[in-house]
Design an enzyme around this catalytic site. Structure first.
Site, PDB file in Angstrom:
ATOM      1  N   SER A 140       0.870  -1.122   0.078  1.00 50.16           N
ATOM      2  CA  SER A 140      -0.110   0.001   0.036  1.00 50.16           C
ATOM      3  C   SER A 140       0.921   1.343   0.134  1.00 50.16           C
ATOM      4  O   SER A 140       1.966   1.295   0.295  1.00 50.16           O
ATOM      5  CB  SER A 140      -0.966  -0.202   1.155  1.00 50.16           C
ATOM      6  OG  SER A 140      -0.292   0.718   2.294  1.00 50.16           O
ATOM      7  N   LYS A 141       0.267   2.306  -0.391  1.00 54.76           N
ATOM      8  CA  LYS A 141       0.955   3.628  -0.225  1.00 54.76           C
ATOM      9  C   LYS A 141       1.563   3.884   0.964  1.00 54.76           C
ATOM     10  O   LYS A 141       2.743   4.576   1.102  1.00 54.76           O
ATOM     11  CB  LYS A 141      -0.243   4.788  -0.639  1.00 54.76           C
ATOM     12  CG  LYS A 141      -0.718   4.746  -1.972  1.00 54.76           C
ATOM     13  CD  LYS A 141      -1.347   6.215  -2.008  1.00 54.76           C
ATOM     14  CE  LYS A 141      -1.988   6.341  -3.485  1.00 54.76           C
ATOM     15  NZ  LYS A 141      -2.541   7.772  -3.731  1.00 54.76           N
ATOM     16  N   ARG A 142       0.621   3.502   2.021  1.00 52.18           N
ATOM     17  CA  ARG A 142       1.305   3.740   3.397  1.00 52.18           C
ATOM     18  C   ARG A 142       2.699   3.111   3.783  1.00 52.18           C
ATOM     19  O   ARG A 142       3.345   3.330   4.634  1.00 52.18           O
ATOM     20  CB  ARG A 142       0.237   3.364   4.477  1.00 52.18           C
ATOM     21  CG  ARG A 142      -0.850   4.263   4.556  1.00 52.18           C
ATOM     22  CD  ARG A 142      -1.699   4.027   5.884  1.00 52.18           C
ATOM     23  NE  ARG A 142      -2.241   2.738   5.399  1.00 52.18           N
ATOM     24  CZ  ARG A 142      -3.482   2.490   4.605  1.00 52.18           C
ATOM     25  NH1 ARG A 142      -3.902   3.499   3.749  1.00 52.18           N
ATOM     26  NH2 ARG A 142      -3.855   1.466   4.411  1.00 52.18           N
TER      27      ARG A 142
END
Ligand code: GLU
Length: 513
Positions: free
Chosen positions: A265-267
């Site tokens: 994920s982006k995170r």
């Protein structure tokens, strides 16, 4: 008549584009190129609360860097402009009204408190997912429950309202996904989604369907996270009377973390030790910096080749594909169903292959740039020679300088491991003769240097294998590298002699035996 293939990539400018998003854009682009169709980019910015400054420019720059070309977009226009949903705002209401008139949507006047109250009530009654749906809608404040004149009065007096889709209570919604086959969802699992918000902006669902229809999109290729929304989208097409020309759907498998546990994920940012964004990104709110593939030294062709293989394969052994070759080979049928693990080593491997395939003269450019930054002058011919010697040993362009600095700067440190094993008085005796006799060579090149070394070794009754590592240590300070005689040729006779002298004095403690 076969329709012209029209695909779209529809990012929301809510942050930097994630590599999964680039892959989605890529697969859309490949299908467009394969079929001679059109690649459209539409900015889905109806959620103004999530707007992030700079995100749209980032998306544009990323796609340009990757070589994903757009036939129609907010930046180069097209026959269905505008391509930014915020600029299309006035177009959506009529479709919401059409749904109200045909009985497939309704006005809802519930306040935030009333919605909370409903959720609490349902939770207390042990309803697992409290929703505004076919059952609960009849307990709420909307145009299905309020008397007609009150609805009229509220609308006329400007009471805030949303428009919701009236999802049937019991209906099987089917859709054929090109990757997953038939997907069946019971309408009781779908809530009465908001189509128009109280600020007059459509939600993603309505805007997406209206725009895909108006822009004559034939294939929706997007991430698997949108699969749960697809049945709702089918209902919207049906109720708007557009089912005949509904696009085909292909939901791409997830990109998984390297250990296979969960979605990349982006995170994840740089936490996993590799970038998740194509370009470096500086968060405009927190100034947090996330690294990018471009800045890490990946070449766009390698990055694209790598991404293409994360979820697709050509069914042959061939791995290296140019964008054009990918476009020729690409088919949706060859996209896998299951999630693909991310493997940064593979990305690195692709980069090495592309780097090695480049002409030495082009690679020399990277080295010359770094040399300029370090105020070191170097002829293009010399840089080309060094690039040629080093290219099998580097994975990224910036390593040409890092790994080849000894061509320009004499070593100041020597590998302790090699020194203690290989440096000794016999070797020093050979090197002293060697450095003195370098001046006798009329022609100074790798071959003549090697012949000289071999003849000196013969005199000393030694073999080349006994001194090579020590000589490399003296000349480069390193344990390994390209052909040493070639290095000496590039460095030149005087510098080689100086380096041997420096090593003899620096390593004297090892030459006692
Ligand atoms: N705007 C959606 C996104 O940000 C697009 C989803 C779709 O392709 O329908 O991913």
């Amino acid at each position: 008549m076969e329709r012209e293939v029209r695909v779209r990539f529809a990012p929301s400018p809510t942050g930097p584009l994630h590599i999964g998003g680039v892959r989605t854009a890529l697969y859309n682009f490949l299908l467009a190129r394969k079929t001679g169709g059109k690649m459209i980019l539409r900015i889905e910015d109806t959620d103004q609360n999530r707007f992030v400054p700079g995100a749209e420019d980032y998306i544009r720059e990323s796609l340009e860097w990757c070589g994903i070309e757009l036939d129609e977009s907010p930046w180069n226009g097209g026959p269905y402009a505008p391509y930014r949903q915020s600029e299309r705002k006035p177009m959506y209401m009529q479709y919401a009204m059409q749904l109200i008139e045909s009985g497939h949507a309704y006005y809802a006047f519930d306040t935030a408190e009333e919605l909370d109250e409903m959720r609490e009530r349902l939770k207390a009654a042990k309803v697992a997912t409290p929703q505004y749906n076919a059952i609960t809608r009849m307990t709420m404040k909307n145009s299905l429950t309020l008397p007609e004149d009150e609805v009229k009065k509220r609308l006329e007096s400007g009471d805030p309202y949303v428009i919701r889709l009236k999802v049937p209570r019991k209906e099987e919604v089917r859709l054929k996904d090109l990757i997953r086959g038939w997907v069946m969802v019971h309408s009781s699992a779908i809530d009465d989604k908001v189509l128009m918000k109280s600020d007059g902006m459509p939600t993603y669902h309505l805007a997406n369907i209206v725009d895909d229809h108006l822009m004559k999109i034939t294939h929706v290729i997007r991430g698997e996270e949108w699969l749960p929304s697809a049945p709702l989208h089918v209902l919207l097409y049906r109720y708007l009377g557009w089912e005949d020309t509904m696009p085909e759907f292909a939901h791409l498998p997830l990109l998984l973390k390297p250990d296979g546990n969960g979605k990349l994920s982006k995170r994840d940012g740089d936490k996993l030790g590799f970038p998740v964004f194509p370009l470096r990104w500086v968060d405009p709110f927190t100034s947090e910096v996330s690294s990018g593939y471009r800045e890490s030294g990946y070449m766009p062709e390698a990055f694209i080749n790598f991404l293409a293989f994360l979820g697709w394969n050509p069914g042959t052994q061939q791995e290296i594909f140019s964008m054009e070759e990918l476009a020729n080979e690409f088919t949706i049928e060859r996209i896998g169903k299951s999630g693909t693990r991310f493997d940064i080593q593979k990305a690195r491997w692709f980069n090495e292959q592309y780097l090695r395939a480049k002409p030495d003269a082009e690679l020399a450019g990277y080295l010359l740039k770094a040399l300029e930054e370090h105020n070191i002058s170097c002829s293009p011919e010399k840089a080309e020679k060094i690039a040629g010697l080093m290219k099998e040993r580097v994975s990224f362009p910036q390593e040409f300088w890092r790994e080849a600095a000894y061509f320009f700067v004499a070593p100041t440190e020597y590998s302790e491991k090699v020194a203690s094993k290989k440096w000794n008085s016999q070797a020093v005796a050979v090197f002293s003769d060697f450095r003195n006799e370098l001046s006798t060579l009329s022609d100074f090149n790798a071959d003549t240097v090697k012949d000289l070394l071999v003849s000196i070794l013969e005199r000393h009754g030694m073999k080349i294998g006994q001194v090579m590592q020590a000589l490399r240590l003296a000349v480069t300070g390193a344990e390994a590298g390209p052909d040493l005689m070639q290095i000496i040729e590039v460095i030149g006779r005087e510098e080689t002699a100086n380096r041997i002298d420096a090593a003899i004095s620096a390593l004297s403690q090892y030459a006692t035996a």
